[in-house]
Write an enzyme that holds these catalytic residues in place. Structure first.
Site, PDB file in Angstrom:
ATOM      1  CE  LYS A  87      26.118 -49.410  65.092  1.00 54.24           C
ATOM      2  NZ  LYS A  87      26.377 -48.807  66.527  1.00 54.24           N
ATOM      3  CG  HIS A  95      31.726 -48.455  64.207  1.00 55.88           C
ATOM      4  ND1 HIS A  95      31.707 -48.862  65.561  1.00 55.88           N
ATOM      5  CD2 HIS A  95      30.781 -47.847  63.927  1.00 55.88           C
ATOM      6  CE1 HIS A  95      30.520 -48.754  65.642  1.00 55.88           C
ATOM      7  NE2 HIS A  95      29.886 -47.270  64.603  1.00 55.88           N
ATOM      8  N   GLY A  97      24.309 -45.120  70.695  1.00 56.48           N
ATOM      9  CA  GLY A  97      23.753 -46.573  71.071  1.00 56.48           C
ATOM     10  C   GLY A  97      23.355 -46.195  72.464  1.00 56.48           C
ATOM     11  CD  GLU A 123      29.274 -50.666  67.747  1.00 56.59           C
ATOM     12  OE1 GLU A 123      29.101 -51.582  66.138  1.00 56.59           O
ATOM     13  OE2 GLU A 123      28.941 -49.663  67.926  1.00 56.59           O
ATOM     14  CD  GLU A 152      29.848 -42.998  63.933  1.00 53.67           C
ATOM     15  OE1 GLU A 152      28.438 -43.422  63.749  1.00 53.67           O
ATOM     16  OE2 GLU A 152      30.207 -44.489  64.276  1.00 53.67           O
ATOM     17  CG  ASN A 183      27.526 -49.711  61.643  1.00 57.25           C
ATOM     18  OD1 ASN A 183      26.710 -50.207  60.464  1.00 57.25           O
ATOM     19  ND2 ASN A 183      28.284 -49.407  62.253  1.00 57.25           N
ATOM     20  CB  SER A 235      21.899 -41.019  70.303  1.00 56.48           C
ATOM     21  OG  SER A 235      22.898 -42.404  70.866  1.00 56.48           O
TER      22      SER A 235
END
Ligand SMILES: O=C(CO)COP(=O)(O)O
Length: 251
Positions: free
Chosen positions: A14, A97, A173, A99, A167, A12, A213
């Protein structure tokens, strides 16, 4: 005994990359010996780079969108059409996701609508779920994940084209990976949920991948766990170590 599940590794990207860096990433993927016959490998660049990536990256690597709308083409300014993706040979998408859920306020229900619509249009969907740090600390991980899964199951009619990505938000991140044992624990609960809600056969075939990560150094540790069927990689997917992750079985 059903066929073993094919390992899945997604990258991904992003909202990262430039024309130049995309050329380099695609060039490196094309040149390297990658275990793509054993590992379904898919990259998810920003929208702007989807078509050139599809045109230039080797055909045994899939290309996917990071987001998709839940309705057909029409007056939906700024949205991403599943039909247009298919038309361009972009056969995968992410949904849900964290985000998208947190920054763009996507509800469980919207994520489920997007997932079902994308499947109907012919896309393979990597549906993302996971708890926040506060939810983990209050021992609500399984409750949250099951809520997100139930919302998906209320809408999704066929699970053969769904990959579930677990996730944990606190591991995204942050450099703070869930331990492989923590990932396995949640993946096993997801499979248990799937057996109860979707039936044993669907549960057996469902791929459950871990994201948060993952990098070239820590990916191998996850392999010993039976319910980890691959990875969804963020930061490391933009770096050469992504190749190590795709080749995890041989490092
Ligand atoms: O969000 C992720 C993949 O979708 C994970 O991101 P990182 O690998 O950068 O933690």
């Amino acid at each position: 005994m059903s066929a073993p599940r094919t390992f899945f590794v997604g990258g991904n990207f992003k909202m990262n990359g430039s024309q130049e860096s995309m050329k380099q990433i695609v060039g490196a993927l094309n040149e390297n010996k990658l275990n793509v016959d054993k590992v379904e490998t898919v990259i998810f660049p920003q929208n702007l780079y989807l078509i050139p990536t599809r045109e230039h990256v080797r055909k045994d690597i899939g290309v996917g969108a990071q987001n998709v709308h839940d309705k057909k083409n029409g007056a939906f300014t700024g949205e991403n059409s599943a039909q247009s993706l298919i038309d361009a040979g972009i056969n995968y998408t992410l949904t849900g996701h964290s985000e998208r859920r947190t920054i763009f306020k996507e509800s469980d229900e919207l994520v489920a609508d997007k997932t079902q619509f994308a499947i109907e249009q012919g896309l393979t969907v990597v549906a993302c779920i996971g708890e926040t740090l506060a939810e983990r600390e209050s021992n609500d991980t399984i409750k949250v994940v099951v809520r997100q899964l139930n919302a998906l199951a209320d809408k999704v009619k066929s699970w053969s084209k769904v990959v579930v990505a677990y996730e944990p938000v606190w591991a995204i991140g942050t450099g703070k990976t869930a331990t492989p044992a923590q990932a396995q624990e949640v993946h096993a609960e997801i499979r248990k949920w799937a057996a109860e809600r979707l039936g044993a056969q669907v549960a057996e075939g469902l791929r459950i991948i871990y994201g948060g990560s993952v990098n070239g150094a820590n990916c191998k540790e996850f392999l010993q766990f039976p319910d980890v069927d691959g990875f969804l990689v963020g930061g490391a997917s933009l770096k050469p170590e992504f190749h190590t992750i795709v080749n995890v079985h041989t490092i």
